[in-house]
Design a protein around this motif. Structure first.
Motif, short mmCIF file in Angstrom:
data_model
loop_
_atom_site.label_atom_id
_atom_site.label_comp_id
_atom_site.label_asym_id
_atom_site.label_seq_id
_atom_site.Cartn_x
_atom_site.Cartn_y
_atom_site.Cartn_z
N VAL A 135 10.36 -9.21 -12.93
CA VAL A 135 11.02 -7.95 -12.57
C VAL A 135 12.08 -8.10 -11.48
O VAL A 135 13.10 -7.41 -11.51
N SER A 136 11.88 -9.00 -10.54
CA SER A 136 12.88 -9.15 -9.48
C SER A 136 14.22 -9.61 -10.04
O SER A 136 15.28 -9.27 -9.50
N LEU A 137 14.17 -10.40 -11.12
CA LEU A 137 15.42 -10.87 -11.75
C LEU A 137 16.18 -9.70 -12.36
O LEU A 137 17.41 -9.68 -12.38
N ILE A 138 15.42 -8.74 -12.85
CA ILE A 138 16.03 -7.53 -13.43
C ILE A 138 16.57 -6.63 -12.32
O ILE A 138 17.66 -6.08 -12.42
N ALA A 139 15.78 -6.52 -11.24
CA ALA A 139 16.12 -5.59 -10.16
C ALA A 139 17.33 -6.06 -9.34
O ALA A 139 17.84 -5.30 -8.53
N GLU A 140 17.76 -7.29 -9.55
CA GLU A 140 18.94 -7.72 -8.79
C GLU A 140 20.24 -7.56 -9.58
O GLU A 140 21.32 -7.89 -9.08
N GLY A 166 9.68 2.75 -3.00
CA GLY A 166 10.45 1.63 -3.55
C GLY A 166 10.92 0.68 -2.48
O GLY A 166 10.19 0.39 -1.52
N ARG A 167 12.16 0.19 -2.63
CA ARG A 167 12.72 -0.77 -1.69
C ARG A 167 13.97 -0.24 -1.00
O ARG A 167 14.29 -0.62 0.11
N ASP A 168 14.71 0.62 -1.74
CA ASP A 168 16.02 1.08 -1.25
C ASP A 168 16.10 2.59 -1.24
O ASP A 168 17.18 3.15 -1.33
N ILE A 169 14.97 3.25 -1.18
CA ILE A 169 14.98 4.71 -1.33
C ILE A 169 15.61 5.36 -0.09
O ILE A 169 16.46 6.23 -0.21
N VAL A 210 21.95 -2.55 -13.56
CA VAL A 210 20.60 -1.97 -13.72
C VAL A 210 20.32 -1.06 -12.53
O VAL A 210 19.88 0.08 -12.67
N ARG A 211 20.63 -1.57 -11.33
CA ARG A 211 20.37 -0.79 -10.10
C ARG A 211 21.16 0.53 -10.13
O ARG A 211 20.64 1.57 -9.80
N GLN A 212 22.41 0.42 -10.55
CA GLN A 212 23.25 1.62 -10.55
C GLN A 212 22.64 2.70 -11.45
O GLN A 212 22.54 3.86 -11.07
N ILE A 236 3.54 -2.55 -18.11
CA ILE A 236 4.47 -2.86 -17.01
C ILE A 236 3.77 -3.47 -15.81
O ILE A 236 4.41 -3.97 -14.89
N ARG A 237 2.43 -3.41 -15.80
CA ARG A 237 1.68 -4.02 -14.68
C ARG A 237 1.28 -5.46 -14.97
O ARG A 237 0.69 -6.13 -14.13
N ASP A 238 1.55 -5.95 -16.20
CA ASP A 238 1.18 -7.33 -16.56
C ASP A 238 1.88 -8.34 -15.66
O ASP A 238 3.01 -8.10 -15.21
N GLY A 245 9.59 1.48 -8.53
CA GLY A 245 9.34 0.12 -9.00
C GLY A 245 8.95 0.11 -10.48
O GLY A 245 9.31 -0.81 -11.23
N ALA A 246 8.25 1.16 -10.91
CA ALA A 246 7.83 1.26 -12.32
C ALA A 246 9.05 1.31 -13.23
O ALA A 246 9.01 0.83 -14.37
N MET A 247 10.14 1.87 -12.71
CA MET A 247 11.35 1.99 -13.53
C MET A 247 11.97 0.60 -13.76
O MET A 247 12.39 0.27 -14.87
N GLU A 258 7.61 -15.09 -3.72
CA GLU A 258 8.87 -15.25 -4.46
C GLU A 258 9.58 -13.90 -4.56
O GLU A 258 10.79 -13.79 -4.37
N ARG A 259 8.80 -12.84 -4.85
CA ARG A 259 9.40 -11.51 -4.98
C ARG A 259 9.97 -11.03 -3.64
O ARG A 259 11.03 -10.44 -3.59
N ASP A 260 9.23 -11.32 -2.55
CA ASP A 260 9.74 -10.94 -1.22
C ASP A 260 11.11 -11.57 -0.99
O ASP A 260 12.02 -10.93 -0.49
N GLY A 271 0.82 -1.21 0.00
CA GLY A 271 0.00 0.00 0.00
C GLY A 271 0.85 1.26 0.00
O GLY A 271 0.35 2.37 0.08
N LYS A 272 2.18 1.09 -0.15
CA LYS A 272 3.06 2.27 -0.07
C LYS A 272 2.87 3.22 -1.26
O LYS A 272 2.97 4.43 -1.08
N SER A 273 2.59 2.68 -2.45
CA SER A 273 2.44 3.56 -3.61
C SER A 273 1.22 4.46 -3.46
O SER A 273 1.26 5.64 -3.79
O1 DC Z 1 6.96 -1.90 -6.24
P1 DC Z 1 6.89 -2.84 -7.45
O2 DC Z 1 6.23 -4.15 -7.14
O3 DC Z 1 6.30 -2.18 -8.64
O4 DC Z 1 8.42 -3.17 -7.78
C1 DC Z 1 8.76 -3.98 -8.85
C2 DC Z 1 10.07 -4.72 -8.57
O5 DC Z 1 11.16 -3.82 -8.54
C3 DC Z 1 10.10 -5.51 -7.27
O6 DC Z 1 10.53 -6.82 -7.55
C4 DC Z 1 11.14 -4.84 -6.43
C5 DC Z 1 11.94 -4.00 -7.39
N1 DC Z 1 12.29 -2.70 -6.84
C6 DC Z 1 13.56 -2.55 -6.36
O7 DC Z 1 14.33 -3.49 -6.33
N2 DC Z 1 13.95 -1.34 -5.89
C7 DC Z 1 13.11 -0.30 -5.90
N3 DC Z 1 13.52 0.89 -5.44
C8 DC Z 1 11.79 -0.45 -6.37
C9 DC Z 1 11.41 -1.69 -6.84
#
Ligand code: DC
Length: 247
Positions: A114-119, A144-147, A123-125, A105-107, A44-46, A194-196, A24-26
């Motif tokens: 997306v988690s595979l991309i976010a690790e 997000g997760r690391d803001i 990409v993160r940099q 992007i919501r599909d 996350g959308a990015m 799985e994403r968690d 519910g953070k968004s």
């Molecule tokens: O919030 P979301 O479900 O739209 O995020 C999509 C994915 O991106 C989720 O697997 C976590 C990742 N994410 C991240 O690693 N860092 C962020 N700042 C935001 C999202």
């Protein structure tokens, strides 16, 4: 009618809201930004936009890993931006290389990958660089997760939203079925679990609460209570900064 805060003279701050998927953070972040006249960025959308790019260009291998050789050269040139849509109460859409991809992007296919991309560190940099650029002028709410830990470690206000897995899965399942998607609750639950796991255990910037973040248990409060709490915190934070700057 909702009252927006009068903030014309107040110092602009950075608000970082982190938490698990579908906590519910968004919704909170978007509404706060609207109420105080700040920019809202859904980080996350990015990551989702990059995952969509990789899917569209066949950059996932058969074993479901990412074809890094194919993806990495394109990362520096990817353009990800946001645009408010007229006539939709200012709802923000994500653009990938100038094209609106908000629905795609919501599909579930993107959610599943997306988690595979976010690790991926590269990409993160790049995403962190872009996010820091968005926040240069302050006056921004980013979720997000690391803001609060990596993107804006000096954010003036940091919130960490927690909520139980089942409640989050119920929320997500409701959202998807309301959009007309035919999906079983168990599938949504498994995807979130799985994403968690990937989000909290990845090597670079795993999801964790910044030591100075204020925690909100989102299972225990209504949306109105949540917003009242957040707006009060926001006001207190900006007032404190204003008082400090006056000496
Ligand atoms: O919030 P979301 O479900 O739209 O995020 C999509 C994915 O991106 C989720 O697997 C976590 C990742 N994410 C991240 O690693 N860092 C962020 N700042 C935001 C999202």
């Amino acid at each position: 009618m909702q009252q927006n805060l009068e903030i014309t003279d107040a110092p602009k701050i950075v608000v970082a809201i982190d938490g698990f998927s579908s906590s519910g953070k968004s919704t909170m972040a978007r509404e706060l930004a609207k109420r105080v006249g700040y920019i809202y960025i859904d980080s996350g959308a990015m990551y989702r936009a990059v995952a969509l790019y990789a899917l569209r260009h066949d950059m996932f291998k058969e074993d479901n890993t990412v074809d890094l050789e194919a993806l990495l050269p394109h990362i520096p040139e990817l353009s990800i931006s946001f645009q408010k849509k007229a006539g939709e109460d200012g709802v923000q859409h994500t653009l990938l290389n100038g094209v609106d991809v908000e629905d795609e992007i919501r599909d579930l296919e993107v959610s599943n990958r997306v988690s595979l991309i976010a690790e991926i560190p590269q990409v993160r940099q790049r995403m962190v660089e872009l996010q820091q650029e968005f926040g240069k002028q302050k006056g921004i709410v980013m979720d997000g997760r690391d803001i609060g830990t990596t993107v804006f470690p000096n954010a003036e206000l940091k919130i960490f939203v927690s909520a139980g897995l089942h409640e989050r899965a119920r929320r997500r399942w409701r959202e998807l079925t309301q959009k007309g998607m035919d999906i079983r609750f168990e599938e949504v639950l498994a995807n979130l679990a799985e994403r968690d796991k990937i989000d909290t255990t990845r090597k670079v910037s795993p999801l964790k609460k910044a030591p100075d973040a204020i925690e909100l248990d989102n299972d225990a409060v209504t949306h109105e209570e949540q917003m009242e709490w957040l707006l009060k915190l926001f006001q207190e934070t900006t007032e404190n900064i204003e008082n400090e700057s006056r000496g």
